[in-house]
Motif scaffolding. Structure first.
Motif, PDB file in Angstrom:
ATOM      1  N   ASP A 127       0.827  -1.210   0.000  1.00 38.66           N
ATOM      2  CA  ASP A 127       0.000   0.000   0.000  1.00 38.66           C
ATOM      3  C   ASP A 127       0.862   1.260   0.000  1.00 38.66           C
ATOM      4  O   ASP A 127       0.565   2.217  -0.723  1.00 38.66           O
ATOM      5  CB  ASP A 127      -0.961  -0.015   1.177  1.00 38.66           C
ATOM      6  CG  ASP A 127      -2.029  -1.090   1.038  1.00 38.66           C
ATOM      7  OD1 ASP A 127      -2.607  -1.207  -0.060  1.00 38.66           O
ATOM      8  OD2 ASP A 127      -2.265  -1.823   2.010  1.00 38.66           O
TER       9      ASP A 127
ATOM     10  N   TYR B 224       2.340   1.679  -3.454  1.00 32.48           N
ATOM     11  CA  TYR B 224       1.308   2.176  -4.371  1.00 32.48           C
ATOM     12  C   TYR B 224       1.062   3.674  -4.144  1.00 32.48           C
ATOM     13  O   TYR B 224       0.991   4.452  -5.093  1.00 32.48           O
ATOM     14  CB  TYR B 224       0.019   1.382  -4.176  1.00 32.48           C
ATOM     15  CG  TYR B 224      -1.132   1.852  -5.028  1.00 32.48           C
ATOM     16  CD1 TYR B 224      -1.146   1.627  -6.394  1.00 32.48           C
ATOM     17  CD2 TYR B 224      -2.228   2.492  -4.454  1.00 32.48           C
ATOM     18  CE1 TYR B 224      -2.211   2.052  -7.181  1.00 32.48           C
ATOM     19  CE2 TYR B 224      -3.289   2.914  -5.228  1.00 32.48           C
ATOM     20  CZ  TYR B 224      -3.277   2.697  -6.585  1.00 32.48           C
ATOM     21  OH  TYR B 224      -4.331   3.110  -7.362  1.00 32.48           O
ATOM     22  N   ASP B 225       0.945   4.075  -2.891  1.00 31.76           N
ATOM     23  CA  ASP B 225       0.695   5.479  -2.562  1.00 31.76           C
ATOM     24  C   ASP B 225       1.827   6.393  -3.019  1.00 31.76           C
ATOM     25  O   ASP B 225       1.589   7.567  -3.329  1.00 31.76           O
ATOM     26  CB  ASP B 225       0.474   5.651  -1.065  1.00 31.76           C
ATOM     27  CG  ASP B 225      -0.837   5.041  -0.583  1.00 31.76           C
ATOM     28  OD1 ASP B 225      -1.735   4.796  -1.425  1.00 31.76           O
ATOM     29  OD2 ASP B 225      -0.954   4.784   0.635  1.00 31.76           O
TER      30      ASP B 225
ATOM     31  N   THR C  58      -1.041   1.769 -13.778  1.00 36.40           N
ATOM     32  CA  THR C  58      -1.273   0.551 -13.005  1.00 36.40           C
ATOM     33  C   THR C  58      -2.497  -0.164 -13.562  1.00 36.40           C
ATOM     34  O   THR C  58      -3.418   0.459 -14.087  1.00 36.40           O
ATOM     35  CB  THR C  58      -1.508   0.854 -11.509  1.00 36.40           C
ATOM     36  OG1 THR C  58      -2.652   1.687 -11.366  1.00 36.40           O
ATOM     37  CG2 THR C  58      -0.294   1.537 -10.890  1.00 36.40           C
TER      38      THR C  58
ATOM     39  N   SER D 175      -4.501  -2.079 -11.663  1.00 35.95           N
ATOM     40  CA  SER D 175      -5.530  -1.896 -10.638  1.00 35.95           C
ATOM     41  C   SER D 175      -4.870  -1.374  -9.374  1.00 35.95           C
ATOM     42  O   SER D 175      -3.647  -1.261  -9.300  1.00 35.95           O
ATOM     43  CB  SER D 175      -6.238  -3.220 -10.335  1.00 35.95           C
ATOM     44  OG  SER D 175      -5.366  -4.089  -9.619  1.00 35.95           O
ATOM     45  N   GLU D 176      -5.674  -1.107  -8.376  1.00 35.13           N
ATOM     46  CA  GLU D 176      -5.151  -0.818  -7.046  1.00 35.13           C
ATOM     47  C   GLU D 176      -4.653  -2.134  -6.454  1.00 35.13           C
ATOM     48  O   GLU D 176      -4.960  -3.208  -6.975  1.00 35.13           O
ATOM     49  CB  GLU D 176      -6.253  -0.224  -6.172  1.00 35.13           C
ATOM     50  CG  GLU D 176      -6.733   1.120  -6.646  1.00 35.13           C
ATOM     51  CD  GLU D 176      -7.844   1.698  -5.766  1.00 35.13           C
ATOM     52  OE1 GLU D 176      -8.306   1.011  -4.818  1.00 35.13           O
ATOM     53  OE2 GLU D 176      -8.246   2.834  -6.033  1.00 35.13           O
TER      54      GLU D 176
ATOM     55  N   GLN E 234      -4.425  -5.570  -4.690  1.00 37.92           N
ATOM     56  CA  GLN E 234      -5.455  -6.588  -4.484  1.00 37.92           C
ATOM     57  C   GLN E 234      -4.891  -7.698  -3.594  1.00 37.92           C
ATOM     58  O   GLN E 234      -3.699  -7.978  -3.638  1.00 37.92           O
ATOM     59  CB  GLN E 234      -5.871  -7.204  -5.826  1.00 37.92           C
ATOM     60  CG  GLN E 234      -6.340  -6.214  -6.863  1.00 37.92           C
ATOM     61  CD  GLN E 234      -7.665  -5.593  -6.504  1.00 37.92           C
ATOM     62  OE1 GLN E 234      -8.605  -6.304  -6.164  1.00 37.92           O
ATOM     63  NE2 GLN E 234      -7.740  -4.272  -6.576  1.00 37.92           N
TER      64      GLN E 234
ATOM     65  N   LEU F 114       0.032  -6.078  -7.140  1.00 35.27           N
ATOM     66  CA  LEU F 114      -0.228  -4.885  -7.937  1.00 35.27           C
ATOM     67  C   LEU F 114       0.533  -5.069  -9.236  1.00 35.27           C
ATOM     68  O   LEU F 114       1.718  -5.376  -9.218  1.00 35.27           O
ATOM     69  CB  LEU F 114       0.281  -3.633  -7.214  1.00 35.27           C
ATOM     70  CG  LEU F 114       0.363  -2.348  -8.029  1.00 35.27           C
ATOM     71  CD1 LEU F 114      -1.027  -1.837  -8.379  1.00 35.27           C
ATOM     72  CD2 LEU F 114       1.135  -1.289  -7.261  1.00 35.27           C
TER      73      LEU F 114
END
Length: 138
Positions: free
Chosen positions: A97, A100-101, A109, A111-112, A114, A123
Motif C-alpha cells: 500500500d 502504491y501510494d 497501473t 488496478s489498485e 489486491q 499490484l
C-alpha cells in the motif's frame, strides 16, 4: 551443477526512459552501464550486426537488465501477461500500500493493490514499453 539467477532481462526501445521508470518510480538502483557489439555478440544473440546498450539495476538477490538493441525489429510488441509465452518481472516489497501510494501519478497501473485467494497482495503496473511488472507483498 546448480544454477542460480544472475539477472532478468527486459528489451526496451528507449533505455534512458526505462531506467528513469525502474529507478525513480520502482526504486531500483543503477549498478552498471555498458555497451556490447562485435561479431561474437551478434552471433550469440543470432542477429547480424547486433549491438546493445545495457543498464543493470540492483534487485536484491539478482539484477534487472535493461537492454536497448540495435538494429531494432519494428514488428516486436510486448505480450499480454495472460498469453502463453508472456513475460513479467516480479518484485517484492514489505508494504504494498505504501509503495502504491508513493507511485508517481503518471505510472500506468492495472488496478489498485489486491489480495488474492492465497493471501498474497499484488499490484501490476506497466513500464514505459508496456511490459508488465508485478509488485507483491507475500
Amino acid at each position: 551443477m546448480a544454477l542460480s539467477a544472475n539477472h532478468y532481462g527486459i528489451t526496451v526501445s528507449d533505455l534512458d526512459r526505462a531506467v528513469e521508470f525502474y529507478r525513480d518510480a520502482v526504486g531500483l538502483d543503477e549498478v552498471d552501464r555498458f555497451s556490447v557489439s562485435g561479431e561474437a555478440f551478434a552471433t550469440g544473440v543470432g542477429v547480424d550486426g547486433a549491438s546493445g546498450d545495457f543498464v543493470h539495476l540492483d534487485a536484491g538477490e539478482t539484477r534487472v537488465e535493461l537492454v536497448e538493441y540495435g538494429p531494432t525489429d519494428e514488428n516486436a510488441t510486448a505480450e499480454n501477461v495472460t498469453q502463453a509465452g508472456a513475460k513479467h518481472l516480479g518484485l517484492s516489497v514489505s508494504d504494498l500500500d505504501s509503495f502504491y501510494d508513493e507511485l508517481p501519478d503518471h505510472i500506468d497501473t492495472v488496478s489498485e493493490p489486491q489480495t488474492t485467494e492465497s493471501g498474497t497482495r499484488i499490484l501490476f503496473l506497466r513500464d514505459p514499453e508496456g511490459n508488465m511488472v508485478e509488485v507483491l507483498e507475500a
